[in-house]
Scaffold this active site. Structure first.
Site, short mmCIF file in Angstrom:
data_model
loop_
_atom_site.label_atom_id
_atom_site.label_comp_id
_atom_site.label_asym_id
_atom_site.label_seq_id
_atom_site.Cartn_x
_atom_site.Cartn_y
_atom_site.Cartn_z
N ARG A 147 0.28 73.89 17.53
CA ARG A 147 0.47 72.46 16.98
C ARG A 147 0.39 72.61 15.42
NH1 ARG A 147 -2.86 67.27 16.33
NH2 ARG A 147 -1.20 66.09 15.55
N GLU A 172 -2.72 60.49 14.69
CA GLU A 172 -3.76 59.54 14.42
C GLU A 172 -3.12 58.23 13.29
OE1 GLU A 172 -7.20 61.79 13.11
OE2 GLU A 172 -7.21 62.96 14.68
N ASN A 178 -6.85 63.28 20.28
CA ASN A 178 -7.65 63.92 19.42
C ASN A 178 -9.24 63.37 19.50
OD1 ASN A 178 -5.26 64.93 18.44
ND2 ASN A 178 -5.36 63.95 16.34
N HIS A 200 2.04 63.76 9.75
CA HIS A 200 0.72 63.99 9.76
C HIS A 200 0.26 63.72 8.37
CE1 HIS A 200 -3.05 66.34 11.56
NE2 HIS A 200 -3.56 65.69 10.57
N TYR A 211 -13.31 63.77 18.48
CA TYR A 211 -14.24 64.21 17.73
C TYR A 211 -15.67 63.82 18.32
CZ TYR A 211 -10.78 66.67 15.12
OH TYR A 211 -9.72 67.36 14.73
N GLU A 239 -6.37 67.74 19.70
CA GLU A 239 -7.61 68.23 18.66
C GLU A 239 -8.65 68.08 19.26
OE1 GLU A 239 -7.32 66.35 14.82
OE2 GLU A 239 -5.42 66.63 14.37
#
Ligand code: IFM
Length: 451
Positions: A78, A167, A293, A122, A295, A354
């Site tokens: 990606r 995002e 994504n 992005h 985290y 991600e």
């Protein structure tokens, strides 16, 4: 630590990067300036005055980087396309050299047996568009659809699936509400028209891609939100934050409506940005896959001071990454199950686009990253076993890179260490771990063994 996970057959292994974080070559071959070039030049905006002007010099060193990907045995890579490399003024004249770079990159990936998964945006908006209002201007959504058509016409014969945006929550909140990312606007909730226009851009571009029989994904940064206590006030604050961080960016695409934003004091038409028919444009094209994504989870309490309707609080008693983000792997499983429960049949297959953690340079032998990745893959496997359709996992990131406002050195997310003075790449312990893990799944796919 397991040497393999019980994942569905055909599960795809990947790694992710983004143009401004790795490419460098910001003034070469006709690339136009982006908002990040401008922001980095602002004194104090980025730690230590770093910029992405050189970053990992991937623009020139991509063959070496693809060799590293091949060494990992990746199925997919990606990356993002830099809009200002393709359209230096954001619209109008196309820069042939910019398109030619992505052409070479795609061909080299295919040659190495790696499927390219491009993201069209992005965060590196052409500065010329920012000068006309950036994402606060509805017109930017239409320019994005034109840009998507140009790139898809060039690469779509070799690239089956595309991510429109990365995002939009982070870009809206950091870039337009708080001003800690480019373009550095500090509009607080009045930044939200930028969110709507990005979603509109997604919808318009999704139609463009579908017309060309290409698959479309959107990568959202989602977080399970937990109230800090069982009190009604904390629960209300958590619901308000969940609407802002998660549902605002996923409900319009999957359900064709916005969540209730009244607790945030945001009007239903998002300060006049939402026009009749917009939600259809966003929802009707459909989504072939949701990019997730992940985290960390978020803990929220009722505010203790006037201002925002929520307060973010830390997780006690859990490890934290170098960034200070709490490490709670099971939150990824909860998030995946929550998506299935909230969206039901409207949820398309999910790909983790991600997941990773920053580790300080001195950490040897990279064990915290291995532990982080391993525990999160375990959470993915458990969610898959509980019925969530998960198709792949792209770790963030292949290389240490330019981590936005944190600059180059501090937050190292890569499987490969980059010495930014010499551009020497050195695979870390996590590189070998990920390589061996991918190889173990090739030899004994879960479907063939029954798990
Ligand atoms: O580096 C970023 C990436 O650009 C978007 N997702 C989060 C990563 C780590 O902060």
């Amino acid at each position: 630590m397991p040497d393999r996970y019980d994942l569905p057959s055909g599960f795809r292994w990947g790694a992710a990067t983004a143009a401004y974080q790795i490419e460098g070559a910001v003034d070469e071959d006709g690339r136009g300036p982006s908002v990040w070039d401008t922001f980095c030049a602002r004194p104090g905006a980025v730690r230590d005055g770093h910029t992405g002007a050189v970053a990992c010099d991937h623009y020139h060193r991509y063959p070496e980087d693809i060799a590293l990907m091949k060494g990992l045995g990746l199925d997919g890579y990606r990356f993002s396309v830099a809009w200002p490399r393709v359209l230096p003024a954001g619209a109008g004249a196309v820069n042939p050299a910019g398109l030619a770079f992505y052409d070479r990159l795609v061909d080299a990936l295919l040659e190495a047996g790696i499927t390219p998964l491009p993201t069209l945006f992005h965060w590196d908006l052409p500065q010329a568009l920012e000068d006309r209002g950036g994402w606060l201007d509805r017109d930017t959504a239409y320019r994005f659809a034109e840009y998507a058509a140009i790139v898809a016409d060039r690469l779509g014969d070799r690239v089956p699936a595309w991510i429109t945006l990365n995002e939009p929550f982070v870009h809206t909140v950091y870039g337009y509400a708080l001003g800690t990312h480019a373009p550095g606007r500090t509009l607080m909730f009045e930044a939200l028209p930028a969110a709507h226009h990005q979603l509109l851009a997604h919808g318009l571009a999704a139609s463009v891609l579908h017309e060309r029989r290409l698959e479309v994904m959107l990568s959202n940064n989602l977080t399970p939100v937990e109230p800090a206590s069982p009190s009604a006030e904390d629960a209300a604050a958590a619901a308000a934050y969940d609407a802002l961080h998660n549902r605002l960016f996923t409900d319009p695409v999957l359900l064709g409506r916005y969540p209730d934003l009244r607790a945030l004091g945001v009007p239903d038409d998002i300060y006049g940005a939402v026009r009749d028919g917009d939600l259809d444009l966003i929802h009707a094209p459909g989504l072939d896959g949701l990019g997730l994504n992940f985290y960390n989870p978020t803990r929220v309490a009722a505010p203790t001071a006037p201002g925002l309707p929520f307060e973010l609080v830390d997780f006690p008693d859990v490890p934290h990454t170098a960034f200070g983000w709490p490490v709670v792997p099971d939150a990824l499983r909860q998030l995946l199950l929550g998506l299935r429960d909230v969206y039901g049949k409207a949820l398309p297959p999910v790909t983790i686009t991600e997941n990773g953690c920053s580790v300080t340079e001195s950490t040897d032998p990279d064990q915290p990253r291995i532990d982080y990745l391993s525990a999160h893959l375990d959470a993915v496997a458990r969610a898959a076993a509980e019925g969530v359709d998960i198709r792949g996992y792209y770790t963030w990131s292949l290389l240490d890179n330019f981590e936005w406002a944190e600059g180059l050195f501090r937050q190292r997310f890569g499987l490969v260490h980059v010495d930014f003075a010499t551009q020497k790449r050195t695979p870390k312990a996590s590189y070998a771990w990920y390589r061996d893990l991918i190889a173990a799944h090739r030899i004994r796919p879960a479907s063939a063994t029954g798990g």
